[in-house]
Design a protein around this motif. Structure first.
Motif, short mmCIF file in Angstrom:
data_model
loop_
_atom_site.label_atom_id
_atom_site.label_comp_id
_atom_site.label_asym_id
_atom_site.label_seq_id
_atom_site.Cartn_x
_atom_site.Cartn_y
_atom_site.Cartn_z
N HIS A 120 36.10 43.12 39.00
CA HIS A 120 37.18 44.09 39.18
C HIS A 120 37.32 44.50 40.65
O HIS A 120 36.34 44.90 41.29
N SER A 121 38.53 44.40 41.16
CA SER A 121 38.80 44.83 42.53
C SER A 121 38.49 46.32 42.67
O SER A 121 38.84 47.12 41.81
N GLY A 141 31.85 40.40 46.88
CA GLY A 141 33.04 39.86 46.24
C GLY A 141 33.49 40.73 45.09
O GLY A 141 32.72 40.95 44.14
N ASP A 142 34.72 41.26 45.18
CA ASP A 142 35.24 42.10 44.09
C ASP A 142 36.65 41.66 43.71
O ASP A 142 37.59 41.78 44.47
N GLY A 143 36.77 41.12 42.49
CA GLY A 143 38.07 40.71 41.97
C GLY A 143 38.82 39.80 42.92
O GLY A 143 38.26 38.85 43.46
N ARG A 144 40.08 40.13 43.13
CA ARG A 144 40.90 39.40 44.10
C ARG A 144 40.93 40.09 45.45
O ARG A 144 41.67 39.70 46.35
N HIS A 145 40.13 41.14 45.61
CA HIS A 145 40.30 42.03 46.75
C HIS A 145 39.65 41.54 48.03
O HIS A 145 40.34 41.32 49.03
N ALA A 146 38.33 41.39 48.04
CA ALA A 146 37.65 41.12 49.32
C ALA A 146 36.33 40.39 49.11
O ALA A 146 35.68 40.52 48.07
N LEU A 177 46.59 33.07 46.15
CA LEU A 177 46.91 34.16 45.22
C LEU A 177 45.67 34.76 44.59
O LEU A 177 45.54 35.98 44.49
N HIS A 178 44.73 33.92 44.17
CA HIS A 178 43.55 34.41 43.46
C HIS A 178 42.32 34.55 44.36
O HIS A 178 41.23 34.83 43.88
N SER A 179 42.50 34.36 45.67
CA SER A 179 41.36 34.26 46.58
C SER A 179 41.06 35.56 47.32
O SER A 179 41.84 35.98 48.17
N ARG A 180 39.92 36.17 47.03
CA ARG A 180 39.46 37.31 47.81
C ARG A 180 38.98 36.85 49.18
O ARG A 180 39.04 37.60 50.16
N VAL A 181 38.50 35.60 49.27
CA VAL A 181 38.06 35.04 50.55
C VAL A 181 39.23 34.98 51.52
O VAL A 181 39.11 35.37 52.69
N GLN A 237 41.11 28.25 41.64
CA GLN A 237 40.39 29.13 40.72
C GLN A 237 41.05 29.15 39.34
O GLN A 237 41.67 30.13 38.94
N ARG A 238 40.84 28.05 38.64
CA ARG A 238 41.50 27.92 37.34
C ARG A 238 41.01 28.95 36.33
O ARG A 238 41.72 29.30 35.39
N GLU A 239 39.78 29.47 36.52
CA GLU A 239 39.27 30.47 35.58
C GLU A 239 40.01 31.80 35.71
O GLU A 239 39.94 32.66 34.82
N ARG A 240 40.72 32.00 36.82
CA ARG A 240 41.49 33.24 37.01
C ARG A 240 42.97 33.06 36.66
O ARG A 240 43.75 33.99 36.78
#
Length: 324
Positions: A120-121, A141-146, A177-181, A237-240
């Protein structure tokens, strides 16, 4: 409280490391300089320094991640800290205990730092707002955030090869789109003064508001790679994904996979990077992943030094008195 205020103590030193956003260039350079001083530790017969002897660091990984978790563990141990890794899959959170209750119970064991990875972001920020004053929180690493330490090890790797950020064109390719990195890297690269940052990918995998971060969008890989100095390939990130973001992995590779032929469009000395794990034959071909321009394994090595730097700097914050 701003993101910067939450992360820094009253003297401007790191208390938590939650996001790159809001941090200045001098601090990012200080993290890299500190990592440089730790890089030689891995070459010593005894791969330890006593900086965090007597400190206890807890890895709280609510998501699985072999690479990130193990590099944090190694970094903590090389700083001589005691390390506890909590298996969240069998912990009380699966029995209905709240995240805050879990934190409070571990905090009562007189620990000094939490390294947190969560789906969770904002989870790391939430924990940082509620821990005791002497405890630091590192976002793994948190969600799609950072994913700030990944971004720092990537820019540290870039600096090793191409130290003048102001001359660089960096292409970030793939599932933005799905990358916090990607988000953390864009903030880091902008703060360090990179000349041009490109994001490259299909329209379905590029956030609609990404241009507000000061990047140029390309939906054609060949155009996006042209004359690039650094190419950062992202994992698909197919799992997301919960819908038809791409027709198929085969189609994605045909349009956005990095091949040796496509690599020739970039600068002759262009660096190829990937945060891992790589989906070979989807994001890039093995000839590129294992080729002379790839620095992917260097990224893993540098991850230990960067995480040593962040943990040691966060432990120096002005925390006040420890509870009895």
């Amino acid at each position: 409280m701003t993101k910067r205020d939450l992360q820094l103590d009253e003297h401007g030193r790191l208390r938590h490391f939650l996001t790159i956003e809001g941090l200045n260039r001098a601090l990012l350079e200080s993290i890299m300089d500190t990592a440089e001083s730790f890089a030689s530790v891995t070459e010593q017969t005894v791969k330890k320094v006593p900086l965090l002897r007597g400190k206890t660091i807890v890895n709280l990984f609510f998501e699985t991640s072999t690479r990130t978790r193990t590099t944090f563990e190694l970094a903590a141990k090389r700083l001589s800290a005691d390390v506890l890794t909590v298996n969240i899959a069998t912990s009380a959170t699966t029995k209905g205990e709240s995240l805050l209750d879990t934190i409070r119970n571990i905090e009562a064991m007189h620990v000094d730092m939490f390294v947190v990875r969560h789906a969770h972001s904002g989870a790391a920020h939430f924990i940082a707002r509620h821990v005791a004053p002497h405890i630091s929180v590192i976002n793994a690493g948190d969600g799609r955030h950072a994913h700030p330490t990944q971004a720092m090890l990537d820019v540290f790797t870039i600096r090793k090869h191409k130290p003048d950020f102001g001359k660089l064109t960096v292409a970030i390719v793939g599932d933005v789109l799905h990358s916090r990195v990607a988000r953390s890297e864009i903030h880091a690269l902008r703060t360090l003064g990179v000349r041009e940052i490109r994001v490259v990918g299909p329209r379905t995998l590029i956030p609609s508001d990404i241009e507000t971060l000061g990047v140029r969008i390309h939906h054609d890989l060949d155009t996006g790679l042209r004359e690039a100095d650094v190419i950062i390939m992202l994992r698909l990130q197919r799992e997301r994904m919960s819908g038809g973001f791409i027709p198929s992995a085969h189609e994605y590779y045909a349009r956005f996979g990095l091949t040796a032929a496509r690599l020739t469009l970039a600068k002759p000395d262009a660096m190829v990077m990937h945060p891992g794990p790589i989906n070979r034959g989807v994001e890039m071909e093995s000839r590129v992943a294992d080729g002379s321009q790839s620095v992917i394994l260097q990224q893993v090595t540098h991850g230990i030094a960067i995480r040593m730097a962040v943990m040691s700097m966060a432990m120096q914050h002005d925390s006040g008195e420890r509870p009895a």
